[in-house]
Design a protein around this motif. Structure first.
Motif, PDB file in Angstrom:
ATOM      1  N   THR A   1       4.477  28.194   8.953  1.00 23.81           N
ATOM      2  CA  THR A   1       3.768  26.333   9.194  1.00 23.81           C
ATOM      3  C   THR A   1       4.290  25.756   8.412  1.00 23.81           C
ATOM      4  O   THR A   1       4.939  26.500   6.819  1.00 23.81           O
ATOM      5  CB  THR A   1       2.133  26.560   8.632  1.00 23.81           C
ATOM      6  N   ARG A   2       5.110  24.648   8.950  1.00 25.54           N
ATOM      7  CA  ARG A   2       5.999  23.593   8.136  1.00 25.54           C
ATOM      8  C   ARG A   2       5.579  22.530   7.998  1.00 25.54           C
ATOM      9  O   ARG A   2       4.080  22.096   9.326  1.00 25.54           O
ATOM     10  CB  ARG A   2       7.545  23.726   9.105  1.00 25.54           C
ATOM     11  N   TYR A   3       4.887  21.648   7.519  1.00 25.97           N
ATOM     12  CA  TYR A   3       5.168  20.488   6.624  1.00 25.97           C
ATOM     13  C   TYR A   3       5.919  19.314   6.689  1.00 25.97           C
ATOM     14  O   TYR A   3       6.953  19.680   6.205  1.00 25.97           O
ATOM     15  CB  TYR A   3       4.013  20.586   5.720  1.00 25.97           C
ATOM     16  N   CYS A   4       5.476  17.919   6.791  1.00 23.19           N
ATOM     17  CA  CYS A   4       5.967  16.838   6.599  1.00 23.19           C
ATOM     18  C   CYS A   4       5.656  15.896   5.553  1.00 23.19           C
ATOM     19  O   CYS A   4       4.412  15.542   5.886  1.00 23.19           O
ATOM     20  CB  CYS A   4       6.347  16.237   7.978  1.00 23.19           C
ATOM     21  N   THR A   5       5.669  16.308   4.029  1.00 19.80           N
ATOM     22  CA  THR A   5       5.021  15.350   3.374  1.00 19.80           C
ATOM     23  C   THR A   5       6.250  14.656   3.249  1.00 19.80           C
ATOM     24  O   THR A   5       7.606  14.498   2.585  1.00 19.80           O
ATOM     25  CB  THR A   5       5.042  16.454   1.966  1.00 19.80           C
ATOM     26  N   LEU A   6       5.649  13.173   3.063  1.00 18.98           N
ATOM     27  CA  LEU A   6       6.225  11.530   2.322  1.00 18.98           C
ATOM     28  C   LEU A   6       5.379  11.246   1.443  1.00 18.98           C
ATOM     29  O   LEU A   6       4.187  11.042   1.603  1.00 18.98           O
ATOM     30  CB  LEU A   6       6.232  11.005   3.836  1.00 18.98           C
ATOM     31  N   PHE A   7       5.919  10.160   1.039  1.00 13.79           N
ATOM     32  CA  PHE A   7       5.709   8.944  -0.201  1.00 13.79           C
ATOM     33  C   PHE A   7       6.550   8.466   0.218  1.00 13.79           C
ATOM     34  O   PHE A   7       7.522   8.057   0.340  1.00 13.79           O
ATOM     35  CB  PHE A   7       5.692   9.382  -1.290  1.00 13.79           C
TER      36      PHE A   7
ATOM     37  N   LEU B   1       1.128  -1.001   0.250  1.00 14.04           N
ATOM     38  CA  LEU B   1      -0.006  -0.181   0.131  1.00 14.04           C
ATOM     39  C   LEU B   1       0.624   1.083   0.345  1.00 14.04           C
ATOM     40  O   LEU B   1       1.395   1.232   0.906  1.00 14.04           O
ATOM     41  CB  LEU B   1      -0.782   0.049   0.893  1.00 14.04           C
ATOM     42  N   TYR B   2       1.031   1.776  -0.826  1.00 18.41           N
ATOM     43  CA  TYR B   2       1.344   2.502  -1.069  1.00 18.41           C
ATOM     44  C   TYR B   2       0.696   4.093  -0.573  1.00 18.41           C
ATOM     45  O   TYR B   2       0.108   4.369  -0.922  1.00 18.41           O
ATOM     46  CB  TYR B   2       2.079   3.704  -2.342  1.00 18.41           C
ATOM     47  N   VAL B   3       1.273   5.247   0.741  1.00 20.39           N
ATOM     48  CA  VAL B   3       0.573   6.149   1.032  1.00 20.39           C
ATOM     49  C   VAL B   3       1.751   8.288   0.820  1.00 20.39           C
ATOM     50  O   VAL B   3       2.409   7.818   1.402  1.00 20.39           O
ATOM     51  CB  VAL B   3       1.015   5.934   2.431  1.00 20.39           C
ATOM     52  N   TYR B   4       0.740   8.687   0.634  1.00 25.69           N
ATOM     53  CA  TYR B   4       1.472  10.134   0.478  1.00 25.69           C
ATOM     54  C   TYR B   4       0.997  10.303   1.297  1.00 25.69           C
ATOM     55  O   TYR B   4      -0.551  10.801   1.539  1.00 25.69           O
ATOM     56  CB  TYR B   4       0.680  10.711  -0.661  1.00 25.69           C
ATOM     57  N   LEU B   5       1.899  11.116   2.842  1.00 20.76           N
ATOM     58  CA  LEU B   5       1.442  11.808   3.752  1.00 20.76           C
ATOM     59  C   LEU B   5       1.453  13.516   3.298  1.00 20.76           C
ATOM     60  O   LEU B   5       2.578  13.545   3.110  1.00 20.76           O
ATOM     61  CB  LEU B   5       1.336  11.371   5.035  1.00 20.76           C
ATOM     62  N   LYS B   6       0.884  14.687   3.855  1.00 22.83           N
ATOM     63  CA  LYS B   6       0.917  15.895   4.509  1.00 22.83           C
ATOM     64  C   LYS B   6       0.924  15.999   5.740  1.00 22.83           C
ATOM     65  O   LYS B   6      -0.566  16.410   5.942  1.00 22.83           O
ATOM     66  CB  LYS B   6       0.522  16.572   3.154  1.00 22.83           C
ATOM     67  N   LEU B   7       1.342  16.275   6.380  1.00 22.75           N
ATOM     68  CA  LEU B   7       1.744  16.223   7.755  1.00 22.75           C
ATOM     69  C   LEU B   7       2.196  18.096   8.056  1.00 22.75           C
ATOM     70  O   LEU B   7       3.028  18.179   8.058  1.00 22.75           O
ATOM     71  CB  LEU B   7       2.371  15.450   9.318  1.00 22.75           C
ATOM     72  N   MET B   8       0.862  18.428   9.008  1.00 21.73           N
ATOM     73  CA  MET B   8       1.504  19.847   9.790  1.00 21.73           C
ATOM     74  C   MET B   8       2.031  19.895  10.824  1.00 21.73           C
ATOM     75  O   MET B   8       2.545  19.493  11.407  1.00 21.73           O
ATOM     76  CB  MET B   8       0.175  20.507  10.442  1.00 21.73           C
ATOM     77  N   SER B   9       3.598  20.428  11.027  1.00 23.19           N
ATOM     78  CA  SER B   9       4.322  19.923  11.955  1.00 23.19           C
ATOM     79  C   SER B   9       3.725  20.722  13.425  1.00 23.19           C
ATOM     80  O   SER B   9       3.362  21.938  13.046  1.00 23.19           O
ATOM     81  CB  SER B   9       5.733  21.409  11.651  1.00 23.19           C
ATOM     82  N   PRO B  10       4.005  20.505  14.632  1.00 20.57           N
ATOM     83  CA  PRO B  10       3.491  20.657  15.782  1.00 20.57           C
ATOM     84  C   PRO B  10       4.078  21.987  15.843  1.00 20.57           C
ATOM     85  O   PRO B  10       3.725  22.928  17.231  1.00 20.57           O
ATOM     86  CB  PRO B  10       3.389  19.711  16.546  1.00 20.57           C
ATOM     87  N   ALA B  11       5.434  21.902  16.139  1.00 21.85           N
ATOM     88  CA  ALA B  11       6.352  23.573  16.291  1.00 21.85           C
ATOM     89  C   ALA B  11       6.128  24.651  16.176  1.00 21.85           C
ATOM     90  O   ALA B  11       5.645  24.813  14.543  1.00 21.85           O
ATOM     91  CB  ALA B  11       8.043  23.245  15.719  1.00 21.85           C
ATOM     92  N   PRO B  12       6.046  25.407  16.992  1.00 19.20           N
ATOM     93  CA  PRO B  12       5.388  26.989  16.369  1.00 19.20           C
ATOM     94  C   PRO B  12       6.425  27.402  15.523  1.00 19.20           C
ATOM     95  O   PRO B  12       7.647  27.526  15.507  1.00 19.20           O
ATOM     96  CB  PRO B  12       5.365  27.141  17.794  1.00 19.20           C
ATOM     97  N   GLY B  13       6.233  28.464  14.902  1.00 18.80           N
ATOM     98  CA  GLY B  13       6.864  28.696  13.780  1.00 18.80           C
ATOM     99  C   GLY B  13       6.035  30.205  13.248  1.00 18.80           C
ATOM    100  O   GLY B  13       5.001  30.479  13.232  1.00 18.80           O
TER     101      GLY B  13
END
Length: 202
Positions: free
Chosen positions: A104-110, A89-101
């Protein structure tokens, strides 16, 4: 277990509102460690800001746990009559970083994953995934180069899990216990995911 091993193995509950986009592809095949967009085709299931029947319930650097509504599970053929779990199963995720700044920063992964278990809950399917590979975009063509993650896990997920864990220990601001209108759809999915997990445990 040393600090690097601990950080490569720990698991965190995914806070509500942090999954911004998700897409799933089941049973696709690449060749020679490469996966083209033509190989992938359109996602079997697509979730935008929590509105597509996908919720992320917990994360580690080596695995994921997802909650799919029944419609999404049927699209993936992950239903009781499909037999035991398995397959890629291939999964694409775009996760928002909880670190304040300031931004907004994102963690994007395939990620390439293996389905390890499927649990059925009222109106939902809880899906356990083991991460086997991660995709790095090719520079000159519309394709991913897939790299094995068996030894080191996924460093971006390690960082994201660490930020979530620090948030839980009070080292970063905790998410508001109230309703966040900006992330309403994701909050609804997260509330349903929590309910499905609790019902399954009972």
């Amino acid at each position: 277990m040393d600090e690097s091993e601990r950080r490569n193995n720990y698991r965190v509950d995914a806070p509500a509102g942090f999954l911004r986009e998700a897409a799933l592809w089941y049973g696709r095949d690449g060749a020679g460690g490469r996966l083209t967009l033509e190989d992938l085709g359109a996602p079997d299931v697509l979730g935008l800001a929590g509105a597509g029947g996908i919720a992320l319930t917990d994360v580690s650097t080596r695995g994921l746990r997802l909650r799919l509504d029944e419609g999404a599970a049927h699209c993936l053929r992950l239903v009781p009559e499909s037999g035991p779990p398995g397959g890629v199963l291939y999964v694409y995720l775009k996760l928002m970083s909880p670190a304040p700044g300031a931004e907004t920063r994102y963690c994007t992964l395939f990620l390439g994953t293996r389905v390890t278990h499927v649990e059925h809950a009222p109106g939902a399917v809880l899906l356990g995934l083991h991460i086997t590979s991660r995709g790095v975009p090719e520079r000159a063509e519309k394709a991913f180069r897939m790299f094995d993650t068996g030894r080191y896990g996924v460093k971006e997920l390690t960082r994201w899990c660490d930020e979530v864990a620090r948030m839980g220990r009070g080292l970063l601001p905790a998410p508001s216990p109230g309703l966040d209108l900006e992330h309403l759809l994701a909050e609804i999915d997260a509330a349903h995911a929590c309910g499905a997990v609790q019902a399954n445990r009972n």
